[in-house]
Design a protein around this motif. Structure first.
Motif, PDB file in Angstrom:
ATOM      1  N   HIS A   1      -0.760  -2.016 -14.902  1.00 53.88           N
ATOM      2  CA  HIS A   1       0.608  -2.333 -15.298  1.00 53.88           C
ATOM      3  C   HIS A   1       1.439  -1.067 -15.396  1.00 53.88           C
ATOM      4  O   HIS A   1       0.999  -0.063 -15.950  1.00 53.88           O
ATOM      5  N   GLY A   2       2.649  -1.104 -14.848  1.00 50.44           N
ATOM      6  CA  GLY A   2       3.595  -0.005 -15.011  1.00 50.44           C
ATOM      7  C   GLY A   2       3.869   0.786 -13.747  1.00 50.44           C
ATOM      8  O   GLY A   2       4.941   1.369 -13.608  1.00 50.44           O
ATOM      9  N   ASN A   3       2.910   0.826 -12.812  1.00 51.75           N
ATOM     10  CA  ASN A   3       3.107   1.617 -11.599  1.00 51.75           C
ATOM     11  C   ASN A   3       4.264   1.112 -10.753  1.00 51.75           C
ATOM     12  O   ASN A   3       4.936   1.898 -10.082  1.00 51.75           O
ATOM     13  N   SER A   4       4.507  -0.197 -10.773  1.00 52.74           N
ATOM     14  CA  SER A   4       5.598  -0.748  -9.965  1.00 52.74           C
ATOM     15  C   SER A   4       6.962  -0.303 -10.487  1.00 52.74           C
ATOM     16  O   SER A   4       7.956  -0.375  -9.768  1.00 52.74           O
TER      17      SER A   4
ATOM     18  N   LEU B   1      -0.292   5.882  -6.882  1.00 50.53           N
ATOM     19  CA  LEU B   1      -0.917   6.322  -8.135  1.00 50.53           C
ATOM     20  C   LEU B   1      -2.057   5.407  -8.565  1.00 50.53           C
ATOM     21  O   LEU B   1      -2.891   5.793  -9.383  1.00 50.53           O
ATOM     22  N   ASP B   2      -2.103   4.189  -7.992  1.00 57.35           N
ATOM     23  CA  ASP B   2      -3.182   3.258  -8.334  1.00 57.35           C
ATOM     24  C   ASP B   2      -4.546   3.855  -8.008  1.00 57.35           C
ATOM     25  O   ASP B   2      -5.512   3.682  -8.754  1.00 57.35           O
ATOM     26  N   ILE B   3      -4.636   4.546  -6.871  1.00 55.59           N
ATOM     27  CA  ILE B   3      -5.907   5.145  -6.450  1.00 55.59           C
ATOM     28  C   ILE B   3      -6.346   6.203  -7.455  1.00 55.59           C
ATOM     29  O   ILE B   3      -7.521   6.277  -7.831  1.00 55.59           O
ATOM     30  N   ILE B   4      -5.396   6.999  -7.905  1.00 56.14           N
ATOM     31  CA  ILE B   4      -5.710   8.043  -8.883  1.00 56.14           C
ATOM     32  C   ILE B   4      -6.151   7.417 -10.204  1.00 56.14           C
ATOM     33  O   ILE B   4      -7.133   7.847 -10.827  1.00 56.14           O
TER      34      ILE B   4
END
Length: 351
Positions: free
Chosen positions: A120-123, A23-26
């Motif tokens: 922050h939060g994706n992990s 989701l980081d890429i998005i």
């Protein structure tokens, strides 16, 4: 998104960000329409969005940064900003790994600013290796540009990678403190108990809600890389919170109830964090703990004295275990540094 510098990405640069989820890429892609990502092969060849990435001109770093200088230079001249995850691959936790040099080499070659972006939060929402998206919040924080002339960092790209990596970790640590309140890890924690019986689930939920503030105080007191021994009559909830908060903590837990001890040994979190469940108090003694946490009530004065070792910096009594303070532990080189109705923290006296 937090954008205190009011960054508009009109001037070409290289964006760097931490990386824990696809989701980081998005999330980064939504910052501006003209961003070229430097991506790994698994992203470039992804059956889900690989074709779109290839058509967008994203560059696979496995081909070598040096071999792509001409291609990337043209993209920059066309007004594109470059984007790299300098860790090189996704991390399974919020711990930021060593930064590779590629992005900093390109910044030097093209004389570009570097724009750090904290994710922050994706992990927690969807960590590496999982397919289920959890309920949660993803927040991006854009930091000030780092110009080629910024005197805080070396003008050598290799040294810059190390120095900016250290700066990034410091900023991310501060950002975590802003975002992660007393209940931040509760949903992940409760998932561990969701299928272990409704009564147990409700008891854990009630406990972490009732004692959220003292548990948060424990997380803030114990070092992020500490070795911790925990003696409890709970079900591992504080052990899991300690591990979720800091992946480098080494936790040795003795749970009095044999059934509960067996239950938590077979949970997911102990398989992804450094948690050992001991079968007796004596089995915890070989570990040189920096912090001893006691939330059990059946600890004898003799056992407690055995636990006081030279490496111990903090002695923390929680809930009903505070009755143990009637012993002479206060004479063993510790000062009371924090106290509430359900918590007492003793810290080693400074010499």
């Amino acid at each position: 998104m937090i954008n205190e510098p009011k960054e508009d990405f009109k001037k070409q640069a290289i964006i760097i960000a931490n990386h824990t989820s696809f989701l980081d890429i998005i999330a980064i892609g939504m910052l501006h329409p003209k961003i070229i990502f430097l991506v790994n092969d698994w992203v470039y060849n992804s059956p889900v969005f690989g074709k779109a990435i290839q058509l967008a001109g994203f560059y696979p770093v496995s081909s070598g940064i040096e071999n792509g200088l001409e291609h990337l230079k043209k993209k920059v001249e066309q007004g594109y900003t470059l984007m790299a995850f300098p860790e090189g691959t996704r991390s399974k936790t919020h711990k930021i790994k060593r930064f590779h040099k590629g992005a900093f080499y390109l910044a030097e070659q093209f004389n570009l600013d570097i724009i750090p972006v904290l994710i922050h939060g994706n992990s927690e929402v969807i960590p590496k290796g999982e397919s289920m998206i959890r309920d949660g919040h993803i927040t991006l924080k854009i930091l000030d540009r780092i110009t080629p002339e910024d005197s805080r960092f070396s003008n050598n790209y290799s040294q810059r990678a190390k120095q900016i990596g250290a700066y990034f970790r410091t900023e991310f640590s501060a950002f975590r403190k802003e975002r992660e309140g007393a209940t931040y890890f509760h949903n992940i924690l409760l998932d561990e108990y969701r299928y272990k019986g409704d009564t147990l689930y409700q008891n854990v939920k009630k406990d972490i809600t009732t004692h959220k503030d003292i548990y948060k105080m424990v997380l803030n007191t114990v070092g992020k890389k500490s070795t911790i021994v925990h003696l409890s009559d709970d079900v591992g909830q504080l052990d899991f919170l300690l591990a979720l908060d800091a992946v480098d903590r080494k936790i040795i837990s003795y749970i009095e109830n044999t059934e509960y001890r067996t239950l938590v040994k077979n949970s997911f979190i102990p398989n992804s964090r450094n948690i050992t469940f001991a079968d007796s108090i004596e089995a915890t003694l070989p570990f040189k703990a920096n912090a001893l946490i006691i939330s059990a009530t059946n600890i004898t004065e003799a056992q407690l004295k055995l636990m006081i070792q030279s490496d111990l910096n903090h002695l923390i009594f929680l809930k009903e275990s505070k009755h143990l303070l009637a012993t002479n532990t206060l004479d063993l080189g510790f000062d009371c540094t924090y106290q509430t109705e359900n918590m007492t923290i003793l810290s080693k006296q400074l010499k």
